[in-house]
Design a protein around this motif. Structure first.
Motif, PDB file in Angstrom:
ATOM      1  N   ASP A   1     -77.594 -67.076 -12.518  1.00  0.00           N
ATOM      2  CA  ASP A   1     -76.925 -68.114 -11.493  1.00  0.00           C
ATOM      3  C   ASP A   1     -75.339 -68.307 -11.545  1.00  0.00           C
ATOM      4  OD1 ASP A   1     -79.716 -68.797 -10.875  1.00  0.00           O
ATOM      5  OD2 ASP A   1     -79.771 -70.300 -12.448  1.00  0.00           O
ATOM      6  N   ARG A   2     -74.766 -68.175 -12.596  1.00  0.00           N
ATOM      7  CA  ARG A   2     -73.367 -68.492 -12.393  1.00  0.00           C
ATOM      8  C   ARG A   2     -72.830 -67.000 -11.569  1.00  0.00           C
ATOM      9  NH1 ARG A   2     -71.504 -69.750 -18.681  1.00  0.00           N
ATOM     10  NH2 ARG A   2     -72.470 -71.849 -19.032  1.00  0.00           N
TER      11      ARG A   2
ATOM     12  N   LYS B   1     -76.389 -78.207  -9.456  1.00  0.00           N
ATOM     13  CA  LYS B   1     -77.628 -77.463  -9.167  1.00  0.00           C
ATOM     14  C   LYS B   1     -78.387 -77.924 -10.401  1.00  0.00           C
ATOM     15  CE  LYS B   1     -80.060 -73.105  -8.258  1.00  0.00           C
ATOM     16  NZ  LYS B   1     -79.715 -71.727  -7.980  1.00  0.00           N
TER      17      LYS B   1
ATOM     18  N   ALA C   1     -71.634 -74.958 -16.211  1.00  0.00           N
ATOM     19  CA  ALA C   1     -72.741 -74.767 -15.631  1.00  0.00           C
ATOM     20  C   ALA C   1     -72.628 -75.083 -13.992  1.00  0.00           C
ATOM     21  CB  ALA C   1     -74.262 -75.642 -16.328  1.00  0.00           C
TER      22      ALA C   1
ATOM     23  N   ARG D   1     -73.336 -68.011  -8.115  1.00  0.00           N
ATOM     24  CA  ARG D   1     -72.284 -69.029  -7.563  1.00  0.00           C
ATOM     25  C   ARG D   1     -71.051 -68.439  -7.254  1.00  0.00           C
ATOM     26  NH1 ARG D   1     -74.215 -72.171 -11.644  1.00  0.00           N
ATOM     27  NH2 ARG D   1     -72.374 -72.009 -12.824  1.00  0.00           N
TER      28      ARG D   1
ATOM     29  N   GLN E   1     -81.344 -77.045 -11.706  1.00  0.00           N
ATOM     30  CA  GLN E   1     -81.904 -75.876 -12.271  1.00  0.00           C
ATOM     31  C   GLN E   1     -80.764 -75.066 -13.255  1.00  0.00           C
ATOM     32  OE1 GLN E   1     -82.020 -76.316  -9.085  1.00  0.00           O
ATOM     33  NE2 GLN E   1     -83.973 -76.560  -8.337  1.00  0.00           N
ATOM     34  N   ASP E   2     -79.457 -75.322 -12.889  1.00  0.00           N
ATOM     35  CA  ASP E   2     -78.359 -74.622 -13.831  1.00  0.00           C
ATOM     36  C   ASP E   2     -77.966 -75.808 -15.120  1.00  0.00           C
ATOM     37  OD1 ASP E   2     -78.558 -72.483 -12.267  1.00  0.00           O
ATOM     38  OD2 ASP E   2     -76.722 -72.750 -11.226  1.00  0.00           O
TER      39      ASP E   2
ATOM     40  N   GLU F   1     -79.405 -68.480 -16.364  1.00  0.00           N
ATOM     41  CA  GLU F   1     -78.268 -69.362 -16.161  1.00  0.00           C
ATOM     42  C   GLU F   1     -77.264 -68.268 -15.892  1.00  0.00           C
ATOM     43  OE1 GLU F   1     -75.298 -71.991 -18.849  1.00  0.00           O
ATOM     44  OE2 GLU F   1     -77.090 -71.613 -19.603  1.00  0.00           O
TER      45      GLU F   1
END
Length: 283
Positions: free
Chosen positions: A108-109, A231, A188, A112, A233-234, A105
């Protein structure tokens, strides 16, 4: 006459004992006059004098200030250590897959934010290199207006995301728990959120209303259904982290179900509000 005559030896024998006795007397008296301790004059023993020297303590103002500063520093360190211990213990008790999900996570952040940075740099380059900068600026303005409309809740939105349903048969779910869910979803990467037909925007507030909850003054009842675009997945792992939203709600005997979807429609709208005092500063 012989008895009365005193020879030098007889005189020495007579005087010697007196001199020795006198010398011995003087030697025995010497320690008393030499020692003469102060405690004999004051009537205190050495232990009593030591106690009087130690108590009451003689503390200067500078020593008191230093003591207070050291106490404050020690207290702050103790609080910090306790706080770190609490967070560390929560992660220490987590399963390996939960820790992997938390790391994913965070990655992913970061990704982004990097994508957003590259998008802004691309827009800047297009404006600088376009032969018709006025037309390019108009296109970007229209696109920015659409994006801001989604964030402000004035236009509908659709895209991938999740649907989270909270069944509260015991009536134990409160407004602050739903607010925690909204904040976690925003962190998220949620771009549009709708709760039971009410659009969630930056200024949304939640309050308890009897056995139900009010969102921006609109009363909603369980089950609470969140429609979230972002998303998947997040979003889902952010709700399932150890000690997070799902675990907190389950402790209150609520049931939480999360479903991923490639198409989530958020169609609840908010009326555009004209500010009373704020005006654009651009000329």
């Amino acid at each position: 006459m012989s008895n009365q005559e005193e020879t030098p030896d007889n005189r020495l024998r007579k005087e010697l004992p007196e001199e020795v006795a006198a010398g011995a007397g003087e030697a025995s008296d010497a320690p008393e006059s030499a020692v003469a301790p102060e405690d004999q004059r004051t009537g205190l023993t050495g232990r009593q004098r030591l106690a009087q020297g130690l108590w009451p303590p003689r503390v200067t103002r500078a020593q008191l200030i230093v003591a207070l500063l050291l106490f404050g520093l020690g207290f702050g360190l103790a609080v910090q250590v306790a706080s770190n211990s609490d967070s560390d213990s929560a992660l220490r008790g987590a399963r390996q897959e939960d820790l992997v999900r938390i790391l994913d996570e965070l990655d992913d952040r970061t990704q982004r934010l990097e994508d957003e940075k590259q998008g802004l740099e691309k827009q800047r380059d297009e404006l600088e290199n376009s032969s018709n900068q006025a037309e390019e600026a108009r296109k970007q303005t229209v696109e920015k207006e659409r994006q801001l409309g989604i964030l402000a809740g004035t236009v509908a939105a659709q895209g991938p995301g999740i649907t989270m349903t909270i069944d509260d048969t015991k009536g134990t779910v409160e407004a602050d728990m739903l607010l925690d869910a909204i904040q976690e979803l925003r962190a998220a990467g949620a771009e549009a959120i709708q709760v039971n037909g009410v659009r969630v925007v930056a200024g949304t507030y939640l309050t308890d209303s009897g056995n139900s909850v009010s969102v921006d003054g609109n009363k909603i009842n369980a089950p609470y259904r969140f429609k979230v675009i972002g998303k998947p997945q997040d979003l889902e792992p952010a709700l399932n982290i150890p000690g997070g939203v799902v675990q907190t709600l389950e402790k209150e005997q609520a049931t939480v179900t999360i479903e991923r979807s490639d198409k989530i429609v958020v169609d609840a709208l908010r009326a555009a509000e004209r500010p009373d005092y704020a005006r654009s500063s651009s000329q």
